[in-house]
Design a protein around this motif. Structure first.
Motif, mmCIF file in Angstrom:
data_model
loop_
_atom_site.group_PDB
_atom_site.id
_atom_site.type_symbol
_atom_site.label_atom_id
_atom_site.label_comp_id
_atom_site.label_asym_id
_atom_site.label_seq_id
_atom_site.Cartn_x
_atom_site.Cartn_y
_atom_site.Cartn_z
ATOM 1 N N VAL A 220 -6.168 -6.481 1.078
ATOM 2 C CA VAL A 220 -6.993 -6.581 2.286
ATOM 3 C C VAL A 220 -8.438 -6.785 1.863
ATOM 4 N N ASP A 221 -9.133 -7.701 2.519
ATOM 5 C CA ASP A 221 -10.576 -7.872 2.318
ATOM 6 C C ASP A 221 -11.238 -7.886 3.690
ATOM 7 N N LEU A 222 -11.900 -6.791 4.027
ATOM 8 C CA LEU A 222 -12.518 -6.687 5.350
ATOM 9 C C LEU A 222 -13.728 -7.596 5.493
ATOM 10 N N SER B 274 -14.142 -10.783 4.032
ATOM 11 C CA SER B 274 -13.714 -12.169 4.252
ATOM 12 C C SER B 274 -12.600 -12.283 5.278
ATOM 13 N N LYS B 275 -12.165 -11.141 5.810
ATOM 14 C CA LYS B 275 -11.095 -11.093 6.810
ATOM 15 C C LYS B 275 -9.806 -11.729 6.274
ATOM 16 N N SER B 276 -9.423 -11.240 5.117
ATOM 17 C CA SER B 276 -8.212 -11.722 4.455
ATOM 18 C C SER B 276 -7.197 -10.585 4.348
ATOM 19 N N PHE B 277 -5.929 -10.888 4.680
ATOM 20 C CA PHE B 277 -4.837 -9.912 4.580
ATOM 21 C C PHE B 277 -3.599 -10.653 4.100
ATOM 22 N N ILE B 278 -3.151 -10.283 2.907
ATOM 23 C CA ILE B 278 -2.021 -10.982 2.290
ATOM 24 C C ILE B 278 -0.952 -9.992 1.874
ATOM 25 N N ILE B 279 0.291 -10.198 2.345
ATOM 26 C CA ILE B 279 1.445 -9.454 1.844
ATOM 27 C C ILE B 279 2.183 -10.386 0.887
ATOM 28 N N GLN B 280 2.274 -9.958 -0.372
ATOM 29 C CA GLN B 280 2.817 -10.813 -1.430
ATOM 30 C C GLN B 280 4.308 -10.568 -1.592
ATOM 31 N N GLY C 275 -13.496 -1.613 -3.961
ATOM 32 C CA GLY C 275 -14.929 -1.916 -4.001
ATOM 33 C C GLY C 275 -15.254 -2.998 -2.996
ATOM 34 N N GLY C 276 -16.464 -2.951 -2.446
ATOM 35 C CA GLY C 276 -16.818 -3.907 -1.408
ATOM 36 C C GLY C 276 -15.914 -3.711 -0.205
ATOM 37 N N GLY C 277 -15.364 -4.814 0.304
ATOM 38 C CA GLY C 277 -14.436 -4.730 1.423
ATOM 39 C C GLY C 277 -12.989 -4.868 1.008
ATOM 40 N N LYS C 278 -12.720 -4.725 -0.313
ATOM 41 C CA LYS C 278 -11.385 -4.990 -0.837
ATOM 42 C C LYS C 278 -10.548 -3.715 -0.987
ATOM 43 N N TYR C 279 -9.270 -3.849 -0.600
ATOM 44 C CA TYR C 279 -8.295 -2.767 -0.714
ATOM 45 C C TYR C 279 -6.971 -3.364 -1.177
#
Length: 358
Positions: free
Chosen positions: A347-349, A351-357, A280-284
């Motif tokens: 991924v949040d397009l 807020s331009k956030s990309f995190i590999i946990q 939802g939104g820009g989140k994946y």
């Protein structure tokens, strides 16, 4: 005969008590004409706002009580608008039952920017106080005080979120808007027929909230809930929609949209297209098996090398986990620089956030 006499005595006693109570009760009579109360002058006639003082009190506004002709709890609302607008679209800054109120520098700065006033530009504004004792009694408007205010351009634009039935009323799953500009927002999300929701300016129940009554033009897919929280009801067909919100014009628009797609493509999957789950939104979110040194990027259409891409250059000014780096040259791929393994990533397009946990 004695019983009749007793009854007469009791009857006259009751009549006497009722007469005493009526004589002791004062009737509240509303004045035929309620005179406007006075808003007292502010501490200065010109203010220059700064972001460093955003949490400080802007000024204290004080006013005289409104005389309705009897004692009553009066709800006072502090409003302001740009001079010359005749309070056609006022901003409500505070509600109180007291005769004074304050608000922060950041609060009034945000309101001015959302009215289209550019940071660093001086503008004349007008303040007034609206008095209300009952919905059946006309509002009373105080005298007006005029000052000049110069807002600042914020370093970070204010966010906006949707929380409601579709999100389980949980801020962890709220729909986050993409901030297009000051007071201008857009998102794509799933809306269910009959679902309730409202807007929040922070992910908190104590945050400023906006409901149906805060907007002048609302999309036909939305109706007023009429509840105590001023919620919206989505009355359209269940599906995916793009929603835009404008503080400046107080409008909400919605258009049907396709479900967004995102694919991760790189060394880790032989440069094939693996779908990422849209939240939802820009989140994946997704899961990737990856080894140190492998490179990759994202695409928006399955198997289409010419589709829109999201690479290191897009995210480099946002938030990246420590195990990600990249280059701005060529395809601007990401490079994974962590321990080999299978990991969940988000991924949040917007807020331009990309995190590999790991």
């Amino acid at each position: 005969m004695k019983n009749i006499s007793k009854l007469l005595v009791l009857l006259f006693s009751l009549i006497g008590c009722i007469s005493c109570q009526e004589s002791e009760t004062e009737k509240a009579i509303l004045k035929s004409e309620v005179t406007a109360n006075d808003l007292l002058p502010l501490s200065a006639t010109s203010f220059v706002l700064s972001e460093e003082k955003s949490e400080e009190n802007f000024d204290s506004l004080t006013w005289t009580p409104t005389d309705y002709g009897f004692q009553s709890a009066v709800n006072y609302t502090v409003q302001f608008d740009v001079e010359g607008n005749a309070f056609a679209t006022p901003i409500n800054l505070a509600n109180t039952f007291e005769l004074t109120s304050g608000f922060t520098v950041g609060n009034i700065n945000k309101s001015l920017l959302e009215k289209g006033v550019a940071g660093g530009t001086a503008v004349n504004v007008e303040f007034r106080v609206v008095s209300l004792i009952n919905e059946e009694v006309a509002e009373v408007y105080s005298s007006v005080e005029k000052v000049e205010i110069t807002p600042y351009a914020p370093s970070v634009l204010s966010p906006l979120y949707i929380n409601g039935d579709d999100q389980g009323w949980n801020f962890d799953t709220s729909l986050d808007f993409n901030v297009l500009g000051i007071g201008e927002f857009e998102l794509i999300g799933t809306f269910t027929n009959g679902s309730y929701f409202r807007f929040f300016e922070e992910k908190s129940w104590e945050a400023s909230q906006l409901g149906y009554g805060d907007f002048e033009v609302v999309d036909a897919n939305l109706t007023e809930a009429g509840d105590g929280d001023d919620n919206f009801i989505f009355s359209g067909t269940t599906g995916v929609y793009t929603m835009t919100v404008s503080y400046a014009t107080k409008t909400i628009t919605m258009t049907a949209a396709s479900t967004p797609e995102l694919y991760i493509v790189g060394d880790q999957n032989g440069w094939s297209f693996d779908a990422v789950t849209w939240l939802g939104g820009g989140k994946y979110e997704g899961t990737v098996t990856i080894t140190n040194g492998q490179i990759f990027r994202f695409f928006t259409v399955d198997g289409d090398w010419g589709s829109q891409q999201y690479n290191y250059t897009y995210f480099m000014d946002g938030t990246l986990s420590d195990n990600l780096t990249g280059t701005t040259e060529g395809d601007a791929n990401f490079t994974y620089v962590g321990a080999d393994g299978t990991y969940k990533y988000t991924v949040d397009l917007y807020s331009k956030s990309f995190i590999i946990q790991e």
